[in-house]
Design a protein around this motif. Structure first.
Motif, PDB file in Angstrom:
ATOM      1  N   MET A 115      22.046  -1.306 -26.472  1.00 54.89           N
ATOM      2  CA  MET A 115      21.137  -2.361 -26.037  1.00 54.89           C
ATOM      3  C   MET A 115      19.707  -1.846 -26.123  1.00 54.89           C
ATOM      4  N   SER A 116      18.808  -2.689 -26.647  1.00 56.29           N
ATOM      5  CA  SER A 116      17.420  -2.266 -26.775  1.00 56.29           C
ATOM      6  C   SER A 116      16.793  -2.115 -25.393  1.00 56.29           C
ATOM      7  N   GLN A 117      15.780  -1.262 -25.335  1.00 55.30           N
ATOM      8  CA  GLN A 117      15.140  -0.984 -24.059  1.00 55.30           C
ATOM      9  C   GLN A 117      14.274  -2.167 -23.623  1.00 55.30           C
ATOM     10  N   LEU A 118      14.303  -2.434 -22.324  1.00 55.60           N
ATOM     11  CA  LEU A 118      13.479  -3.502 -21.767  1.00 55.60           C
ATOM     12  C   LEU A 118      12.011  -3.185 -22.018  1.00 55.60           C
ATOM     13  N   PRO A 119      11.234  -4.135 -22.584  1.00 56.51           N
ATOM     14  CA  PRO A 119       9.813  -3.874 -22.802  1.00 56.51           C
ATOM     15  C   PRO A 119       9.085  -3.722 -21.470  1.00 56.51           C
ATOM     16  N   ALA A 120       8.045  -2.894 -21.464  1.00 56.41           N
ATOM     17  CA  ALA A 120       7.238  -2.741 -20.256  1.00 56.41           C
ATOM     18  C   ALA A 120       6.514  -4.048 -19.980  1.00 56.41           C
ATOM     19  N   ARG A 121       6.441  -4.415 -18.706  1.00 57.42           N
ATOM     20  CA  ARG A 121       5.769  -5.665 -18.332  1.00 57.42           C
ATOM     21  C   ARG A 121       4.726  -5.404 -17.255  1.00 57.42           C
ATOM     22  N   ASN A 122       3.541  -5.966 -17.471  1.00 63.27           N
ATOM     23  CA  ASN A 122       2.490  -5.980 -16.455  1.00 63.27           C
ATOM     24  C   ASN A 122       2.516  -7.352 -15.806  1.00 63.27           C
ATOM     25  N   ILE A 123       2.741  -7.383 -14.499  1.00 64.77           N
ATOM     26  CA  ILE A 123       3.109  -8.626 -13.824  1.00 64.77           C
ATOM     27  C   ILE A 123       2.067  -9.026 -12.785  1.00 64.77           C
ATOM     28  N   ALA A 124       1.662 -10.286 -12.840  1.00 60.53           N
ATOM     29  CA  ALA A 124       0.837 -10.881 -11.792  1.00 60.53           C
ATOM     30  C   ALA A 124       1.760 -11.637 -10.851  1.00 60.53           C
ATOM     31  N   VAL A 125       1.670 -11.323  -9.555  1.00 62.06           N
ATOM     32  CA  VAL A 125       2.481 -12.013  -8.554  1.00 62.06           C
ATOM     33  C   VAL A 125       1.561 -12.912  -7.736  1.00 62.06           C
ATOM     34  N   PHE A 126       1.625 -14.212  -7.999  1.00 60.31           N
ATOM     35  CA  PHE A 126       0.811 -15.190  -7.269  1.00 60.31           C
ATOM     36  C   PHE A 126       1.669 -15.766  -6.140  1.00 60.31           C
ATOM     37  N   GLY A 127       1.176 -15.641  -4.928  1.00 59.38           N
ATOM     38  CA  GLY A 127       2.004 -15.947  -3.757  1.00 59.38           C
ATOM     39  C   GLY A 127       2.710 -14.690  -3.300  1.00 59.38           C
ATOM     40  N   ALA A 128       2.001 -13.557  -3.404  1.00 58.19           N
ATOM     41  CA  ALA A 128       2.617 -12.241  -3.180  1.00 58.19           C
ATOM     42  C   ALA A 128       3.083 -12.042  -1.744  1.00 58.19           C
ATOM     43  N   THR A 129       2.432 -12.704  -0.768  1.00 62.72           N
ATOM     44  CA  THR A 129       2.788 -12.476   0.633  1.00 62.72           C
ATOM     45  C   THR A 129       3.906 -13.400   1.121  1.00 62.72           C
ATOM     46  N   GLY A 130       4.397 -14.296   0.259  1.00 57.58           N
ATOM     47  CA  GLY A 130       5.494 -15.188   0.642  1.00 57.58           C
ATOM     48  C   GLY A 130       6.851 -14.564   0.357  1.00 57.58           C
ATOM     49  N   SER A 131       7.910 -15.324   0.628  1.00 57.16           N
ATOM     50  CA  SER A 131       9.264 -14.787   0.475  1.00 57.16           C
ATOM     51  C   SER A 131       9.601 -14.503  -0.988  1.00 57.16           C
ATOM     52  N   ILE A 132       9.158 -15.358  -1.907  1.00 57.91           N
ATOM     53  CA  ILE A 132       9.431 -15.116  -3.328  1.00 57.91           C
ATOM     54  C   ILE A 132       8.632 -13.917  -3.814  1.00 57.91           C
ATOM     55  N   GLY A 133       7.380 -13.807  -3.359  1.00 56.81           N
ATOM     56  CA  GLY A 133       6.576 -12.637  -3.696  1.00 56.81           C
ATOM     57  C   GLY A 133       7.234 -11.350  -3.245  1.00 56.81           C
ATOM     58  N   ALA A 134       7.774 -11.358  -2.024  1.00 62.83           N
ATOM     59  CA  ALA A 134       8.449 -10.161  -1.499  1.00 62.83           C
ATOM     60  C   ALA A 134       9.656  -9.803  -2.345  1.00 62.83           C
ATOM     61  N   SER A 135      10.427 -10.818  -2.742  1.00 61.77           N
ATOM     62  CA  SER A 135      11.600 -10.564  -3.593  1.00 61.77           C
ATOM     63  C   SER A 135      11.189 -10.031  -4.966  1.00 61.77           C
ATOM     64  N   ALA A 136      10.118 -10.618  -5.535  1.00 62.82           N
ATOM     65  CA  ALA A 136       9.635 -10.161  -6.844  1.00 62.82           C
ATOM     66  C   ALA A 136       9.207  -8.699  -6.782  1.00 62.82           C
ATOM     67  N   LEU A 137       8.455  -8.346  -5.747  1.00 67.37           N
ATOM     68  CA  LEU A 137       7.961  -6.976  -5.624  1.00 67.37           C
ATOM     69  C   LEU A 137       9.103  -5.999  -5.368  1.00 67.37           C
ATOM     70  N   ASP A 138      10.162  -6.459  -4.713  1.00 70.12           N
ATOM     71  CA  ASP A 138      11.333  -5.608  -4.508  1.00 70.12           C
ATOM     72  C   ASP A 138      11.995  -5.270  -5.841  1.00 70.12           C
ATOM     73  N   VAL A 139      12.156  -6.290  -6.695  1.00 64.72           N
ATOM     74  CA  VAL A 139      12.765  -6.040  -8.011  1.00 64.72           C
ATOM     75  C   VAL A 139      11.857  -5.150  -8.858  1.00 64.72           C
ATOM     76  N   ILE A 140      10.553  -5.430  -8.848  1.00 63.98           N
ATOM     77  CA  ILE A 140       9.600  -4.623  -9.624  1.00 63.98           C
ATOM     78  C   ILE A 140       9.671  -3.157  -9.207  1.00 63.98           C
ATOM     79  N   ALA A 141       9.748  -2.915  -7.893  1.00 67.48           N
ATOM     80  CA  ALA A 141       9.765  -1.535  -7.387  1.00 67.48           C
ATOM     81  C   ALA A 141      11.025  -0.779  -7.805  1.00 67.48           C
TER      82      ALA A 141
END
Length: 390
Positions: free
Chosen positions: A1-27
């Motif tokens: 399987m090819s390697q996942l490309p690096a992604r630079n991500i903007a999280v809009f709504g970072a302090t909400g529940s979806i933002g928290a989940s997104a940052l958890d996956v990113i980390a």
């Protein structure tokens, strides 16, 4: 399987529940995923805490009065993160070279301009902002098509459909999309039992941890109604090809039926991190931190028809989709006013659908051929609903 490309991500709504989940996956994937832009509405202390953890290149506070607090806090923390404030900064950063992926999780109509900016710039758009599609679905989808932007819906239901409809060939044989609804905290109650429910009861969702506005929408089934309108735009499905089933376990996130009799469903535990991981990696798969589904442990899956007498918001959404034009924008605007009034204890729970219906009856739908027309329809509906509340 090819390697996942690096992604630079903007999280809009970072302090909400979806933002928290997104940052958890990113980390969980520091070698491939980086949060380069974090944005919040007005919670400057929470945004600063996230900046200390994730060290983004840029931080935005939508409330311009909080800019000094953001700038001072970043400086005191010894961070190189650049501070910004206001709606224009959100749009500019969404379209900038500082990110290739945007998590659009700003609640309400406020999220539309930055979502459109990201789509116009050809970003990978992880879309959690319902209102962008409800207000301006045709405009957003056309913009994404023209720019080559990839939209991955992050609502668990639309993400499920996205996974079941991976390519254009699948769409050719599509017969029906079935969105599942948990039924919210009042599932099984009759209309007469809902007159005295409180905001605290309405936001106590049995399965999902969400903000107060979305939780009330789930309790009225307006959330599902907005998702019906979203599904129409995301997947090109006409009104008559979209159904809703109440599924209290929230394990089957949606189903897709084909003309040959096949039905595909996506199942998983009710955790937003699954959909976000799909969004970051698709068509590849990455760990999200969510456990697999043990069907033996859960034992049974139940389905029932929604009660449109007790929860008329779902009916109103289907009617707004059928009317087309500015009707969905007015539905959404009136609902935002009504939910806010309910949370402030200014109106009763059953007044939410009544207020929305009265607004739609008073303001006939017109063609939605520009963002200006949609904004005026949104404003007119807010004025009408606000006057009715007062």
């Amino acid at each position: 399987m090819s390697q996942l490309p690096a992604r630079n991500i903007a999280v809009f709504g970072a302090t909400g529940s979806i933002g928290a989940s997104a940052l958890d996956v990113i980390a969980r994937h520091p070698d491939r995923l980086r949060a380069t832009v974090l944005a919040a509405g007005s919670k400057v202390d929470a945004l600063l805490a996230l900046c200390r953890t994730h060290r983004p290149l840029h931080a935005v506070i939508a409330d311009a009065t909080q800019f000094d607090a953001l700038r001072t806090g970043l400086r005191d923390a010894g961070l190189d993160t650049q501070p910004h404030a206001g709606e224009q900064a959100l749009e500019d950063l969404a379209a900038s070279a500082h990110c290739d992926t945007v998590v659009a999780a700003i609640v309400g109509a406020a999220g539309l301009p930055s979502t459109l900016a990201a789509a116009k710039a050809g970003k990978r758009l992880l879309l959690a902002n319902k209102e962008s599609l409800v207000l301006a679905g045709e405009l957003l989808m056309q913009t994404a098509h023209d720019s080559g932007a990839v939209i991955v819906p992050i609502d668990s239901e639309h993400n499920a459909i996205f996974q079941c409809l991976p390519d254009a060939h699948a769409h050719a044989g599509l017969k029906r999309i079935v969105l599942t609804a948990s039924g919210g905290p009042f599932r099984g109650r009759h209309r007469a039992e809902l007159g005295s429910v409180t905001p605290e009861q309405a936001i106590a969702h049995p399965k999902w941890s969400m903000g107060p506005k979305i939780s009330v929408d789930s309790a009225t089934l307006m959330n599902k109604g907005l998702e019906v309108i979203e599904a129409h735009h995301l997947f090109g499905a006409p009104r008559e090809s979209i159904d809703v089933l109440v599924h209290p376990q929230s394990l089957v996130h949606s189903l897709v039926e084909f003309v040959d009799g096949s039905t595909l469903a996506q199942l998983g535990l009710p955790d937003m991190r699954t959909a976000l991981a799909v969004g970051f990696a698709w068509p590849q798969r990455i760990a999200s931190g969510v456990q697999g589904l043990d069907l033996l442990q859960h034992g049974r899956l139940d389905f029932e028809a929604p009660d449109l007498d007790a929860f008329p918001c779902l009916r109103l959404a289907f009617e707004a989709l059928q009317a087309g034009g500015t009707a969905p924008a007015m539905l959404n605007a009136a609902n935002e006013v009504a939910v806010s009034a309910f949370l402030q204890r200014r109106i009763a729970f059953l007044s939410i659908p009544a207020l929305v219906e009265a607004t739609l009856d008073a303001l006939p739908a017109t063609a939605a051929n520009s963002l200006d027309v949609l904004r005026e329809a949104d404003a007119a509906a807010r004025r009408h609903a606000s006057a009715a509340v007062a």
